[in-house]
Scaffold this active site. Sequence first.
Site, PDB file in Angstrom:
ATOM      1  N   LYS A 184      -2.156  -1.523  -3.804  1.00  0.00           N
ATOM      2  CA  LYS A 184      -3.019  -0.344  -3.763  1.00  0.00           C
ATOM      3  C   LYS A 184      -2.183   0.911  -3.874  1.00  0.00           C
ATOM      4  O   LYS A 184      -1.196   1.010  -3.136  1.00  0.00           O
ATOM      5  CB  LYS A 184      -3.775  -0.373  -2.433  1.00  0.00           C
ATOM      6  CG  LYS A 184      -4.639   0.842  -2.168  1.00  0.00           C
ATOM      7  CD  LYS A 184      -5.248   0.727  -0.797  1.00  0.00           C
ATOM      8  CE  LYS A 184      -6.024   1.992  -0.513  1.00  0.00           C
ATOM      9  NZ  LYS A 184      -6.572   2.031   0.806  1.00  0.00           N
TER      10      LYS A 184
ATOM     11  N   ARG B 151     -10.679  10.215   1.540  1.00  0.00           N
ATOM     12  CA  ARG B 151     -10.529  10.895   2.834  1.00  0.00           C
ATOM     13  C   ARG B 151     -11.595  11.973   2.996  1.00  0.00           C
ATOM     14  O   ARG B 151     -12.034  12.262   4.109  1.00  0.00           O
ATOM     15  CB  ARG B 151      -9.123  11.473   2.970  1.00  0.00           C
ATOM     16  CG  ARG B 151      -8.080  10.357   3.062  1.00  0.00           C
ATOM     17  CD  ARG B 151      -6.657  10.880   3.192  1.00  0.00           C
ATOM     18  NE  ARG B 151      -5.688   9.790   3.057  1.00  0.00           N
ATOM     19  CZ  ARG B 151      -4.388   9.977   2.880  1.00  0.00           C
ATOM     20  NH1 ARG B 151      -3.904  11.214   2.816  1.00  0.00           N
ATOM     21  NH2 ARG B 151      -3.581   8.950   2.761  1.00  0.00           N
TER      22      ARG B 151
ATOM     23  N   LYS C 193       0.868  -1.182   0.000  1.00  0.00           N
ATOM     24  CA  LYS C 193       0.000   0.000   0.000  1.00  0.00           C
ATOM     25  C   LYS C 193       0.902   1.228   0.000  1.00  0.00           C
ATOM     26  O   LYS C 193       1.712   1.416   0.907  1.00  0.00           O
ATOM     27  CB  LYS C 193      -0.900   0.008   1.230  1.00  0.00           C
ATOM     28  CG  LYS C 193      -1.763   1.273   1.306  1.00  0.00           C
ATOM     29  CD  LYS C 193      -2.766   1.230   2.439  1.00  0.00           C
ATOM     30  CE  LYS C 193      -3.582   2.510   2.475  1.00  0.00           C
ATOM     31  NZ  LYS C 193      -4.567   2.517   3.567  1.00  0.00           N
TER      32      LYS C 193
ATOM     33  N   GLU D  14       7.441  -6.847   1.992  1.00  0.00           N
ATOM     34  CA  GLU D  14       6.079  -6.902   2.539  1.00  0.00           C
ATOM     35  C   GLU D  14       5.407  -8.229   2.170  1.00  0.00           C
ATOM     36  O   GLU D  14       4.674  -8.796   2.970  1.00  0.00           O
ATOM     37  CB  GLU D  14       5.255  -5.716   2.022  1.00  0.00           C
ATOM     38  CG  GLU D  14       5.768  -4.349   2.485  1.00  0.00           C
ATOM     39  CD  GLU D  14       5.448  -4.055   3.958  1.00  0.00           C
ATOM     40  OE1 GLU D  14       4.731  -4.845   4.589  1.00  0.00           O
ATOM     41  OE2 GLU D  14       5.936  -3.019   4.464  1.00  0.00           O
TER      42      GLU D  14
ATOM     43  N   TYR E 136     -14.987   1.075  -6.878  1.00  0.00           N
ATOM     44  CA  TYR E 136     -16.253   1.778  -6.644  1.00  0.00           C
ATOM     45  C   TYR E 136     -17.170   1.636  -7.854  1.00  0.00           C
ATOM     46  O   TYR E 136     -18.351   1.937  -7.769  1.00  0.00           O
ATOM     47  CB  TYR E 136     -15.985   3.263  -6.328  1.00  0.00           C
ATOM     48  CG  TYR E 136     -15.104   3.410  -5.116  1.00  0.00           C
ATOM     49  CD1 TYR E 136     -15.646   3.317  -3.841  1.00  0.00           C
ATOM     50  CD2 TYR E 136     -13.722   3.578  -5.229  1.00  0.00           C
ATOM     51  CE1 TYR E 136     -14.840   3.399  -2.713  1.00  0.00           C
ATOM     52  CE2 TYR E 136     -12.908   3.661  -4.113  1.00  0.00           C
ATOM     53  CZ  TYR E 136     -13.476   3.567  -2.857  1.00  0.00           C
ATOM     54  OH  TYR E 136     -12.679   3.632  -1.749  1.00  0.00           O
TER      55      TYR E 136
ATOM     56  N   LYS F  40       1.327  10.126   5.525  1.00  0.00           N
ATOM     57  CA  LYS F  40       1.357   8.735   5.994  1.00  0.00           C
ATOM     58  C   LYS F  40       2.628   8.013   5.535  1.00  0.00           C
ATOM     59  O   LYS F  40       2.663   6.788   5.466  1.00  0.00           O
ATOM     60  CB  LYS F  40       0.093   8.013   5.520  1.00  0.00           C
ATOM     61  CG  LYS F  40      -1.204   8.647   6.040  1.00  0.00           C
ATOM     62  CD  LYS F  40      -2.421   7.749   5.844  1.00  0.00           C
ATOM     63  CE  LYS F  40      -3.667   8.345   6.505  1.00  0.00           C
ATOM     64  NZ  LYS F  40      -4.844   7.452   6.400  1.00  0.00           N
TER      65      LYS F  40
ATOM     66  N   SER G  74     -10.131   5.590  -4.791  1.00  0.00           N
ATOM     67  CA  SER G  74     -11.064   6.695  -5.031  1.00  0.00           C
ATOM     68  C   SER G  74     -10.579   7.644  -6.125  1.00  0.00           C
ATOM     69  O   SER G  74     -11.350   8.034  -6.999  1.00  0.00           O
ATOM     70  CB  SER G  74     -11.304   7.437  -3.720  1.00  0.00           C
ATOM     71  OG  SER G  74     -10.076   7.870  -3.154  1.00  0.00           O
TER      72      SER G  74
HETATM   73  C1  PBG Z   1      -7.324   3.827   5.456  1.00  0.00           C
HETATM   74  C2  PBG Z   1      -7.704   3.554   4.061  1.00  0.00           C
HETATM   75  C3  PBG Z   1      -7.547   4.445   3.016  1.00  0.00           C
HETATM   76  C4  PBG Z   1      -8.086   3.856   1.895  1.00  0.00           C
HETATM   77  C5  PBG Z   1      -8.572   2.603   2.272  1.00  0.00           C
HETATM   78  N1  PBG Z   1      -8.308   2.420   3.636  1.00  0.00           N
HETATM   79  C6  PBG Z   1      -7.003   5.824   2.991  1.00  0.00           C
HETATM   80  C7  PBG Z   1      -5.666   6.079   3.480  1.00  0.00           C
HETATM   81  O1  PBG Z   1      -4.833   5.186   3.630  1.00  0.00           O
HETATM   82  O2  PBG Z   1      -5.412   7.247   3.741  1.00  0.00           O
HETATM   83  C8  PBG Z   1      -8.141   4.511   0.553  1.00  0.00           C
HETATM   84  C9  PBG Z   1      -9.100   3.994  -0.420  1.00  0.00           C
HETATM   85  C10 PBG Z   1      -9.387   4.889  -1.557  1.00  0.00           C
HETATM   86  O3  PBG Z   1      -8.768   5.949  -1.775  1.00  0.00           O
HETATM   87  O4  PBG Z   1     -10.291   4.534  -2.302  1.00  0.00           O
HETATM   88  N2  PBG Z   1      -6.758   2.882   6.204  1.00  0.00           N
END
Ligand code: PBG
Length: 423
Positions: free
Chosen positions: A345, A302, A292, A330, A410, A314, A371
């Site tokens: 991701k 968010r 990720k 990982e 989505y 992050k 997203s």
């Molecule tokens: C948080 C989480 C996030 C997403 C899924 N779980 C956001 C982040 O890590 O800040 C993002 C999913 C998306 O953007 O569709 N643990």
Amino acid sequence: MALLLPGGIATPGLVWKQRRRASICKASAAPSPDPAWRTNVVSERAARSGVEISRSIEECEAAVVSGNPPEAPPVPAKPKAPQGTPLVTPLRLSSRPRRNRKSAALRAAFQETTLTPANFILPLFIHEGEQDSPIGAMPGCFRLGWKHGLVDEVYKARDVGVNSVVLFPKIPDALKSATGDEAYNPNGLVPRAIRILKDKYPDLVIYTDVALDPYSSDGHDGIVREDGVIMNDETVHQLCKQAVAQVSCYQAEAGADVVSPSDMMDGRVGAIRTALDEAGYHDVSIMAYTAKYASAFYGPFREALDSNPRFGDKKTYQMNPGNYREALLEVHADESEGADILMVKPAMPYLDVIRLLRDTSALPISAYQVSGEYSMIKAAASQGMLDEKKAVLESLLCIKRAGADVILTYAALQAARWLCGEK
Ligand code: PBG
């Protein structure tokens, strides 16, 4: 149209199969080898077209041998090239790959990757409200009321063969805290939503997100120390409690079928595995967010959950977008700690990483079309810059081609409708 079993349980697989069967049947009536059947068909066809069959097979063959072939449609004229087309001698190519692409039937026959609704996992946002509220940055997505909107949306998804969902809760600010304790409230929003869904649709596959950010007053996935450091082992302790709360909320069996830690703390997969096993949930799976990345493409998500980090970014836990080899570390950690599914991701900007995981691990691979990827296509389509249907289906096909078995997207419901032949 949903097929309903007694008790009102829709059977998406069946609906999907029947729709497919209807279209497949049209294309493929194989001739039977039985000669009696053949004769019947021939005379039936002759009767339909008003042609009388008067000559035997031997007579027909003799006519052809003696140079009197029956009339057939004329050979069509060669299609003309536009005026000014240069006259060239054909290239002497040992292979012409275009030959296998020359018709729709050949292209369909040789297609290596195909999408089906069973490959999709639909992420759903839920909130405490009774109405569904639209998410500005994600046209077509809503924060669904956990009691009604959520149940309706899942019904629609199952109707077109999407039987897997992942839940993301929007938590009221007043319930957020520095240690995110609401995450393991057994009567919290997610456990309540799981109970409703499991009651209605016992065979629905429910994935849950394991991370503190929706519950954290700091908007981080872990507990934040005074100096801004995200505390690893203390966070893992909370995540284990969260995962157990998500599966123990449904008495008959487990609540969530698959828990998915998205927090990127070290050692969380193994710790969650142990916590689940100790609580008796040996059959609950773990889908690890393995690779990720710290990505700008999470922006709209968010906004949907109002979970932007209050400060900083992050990058001390999510991976550096410039790194590829690091994903192997990982992979090895998550595999050895007992993950059942590995995730990459975001998806489209990281197709090489999806391929890396596919080639490195025998576990199923998932990819999250996040997203920002969704919103980009929506925005371009709404401006008339892209054909939404073609762009969505192509992006999903390519993610699968890169090596993903399942895709969180989505667009799952819409894409499944398109794959079922809806316009
Ligand atoms: C948080 C989480 C996030 C997403 C899924 N779980 C956001 C982040 O890590 O800040 C993002 C999913 C998306 O953007 O569709 N643990």
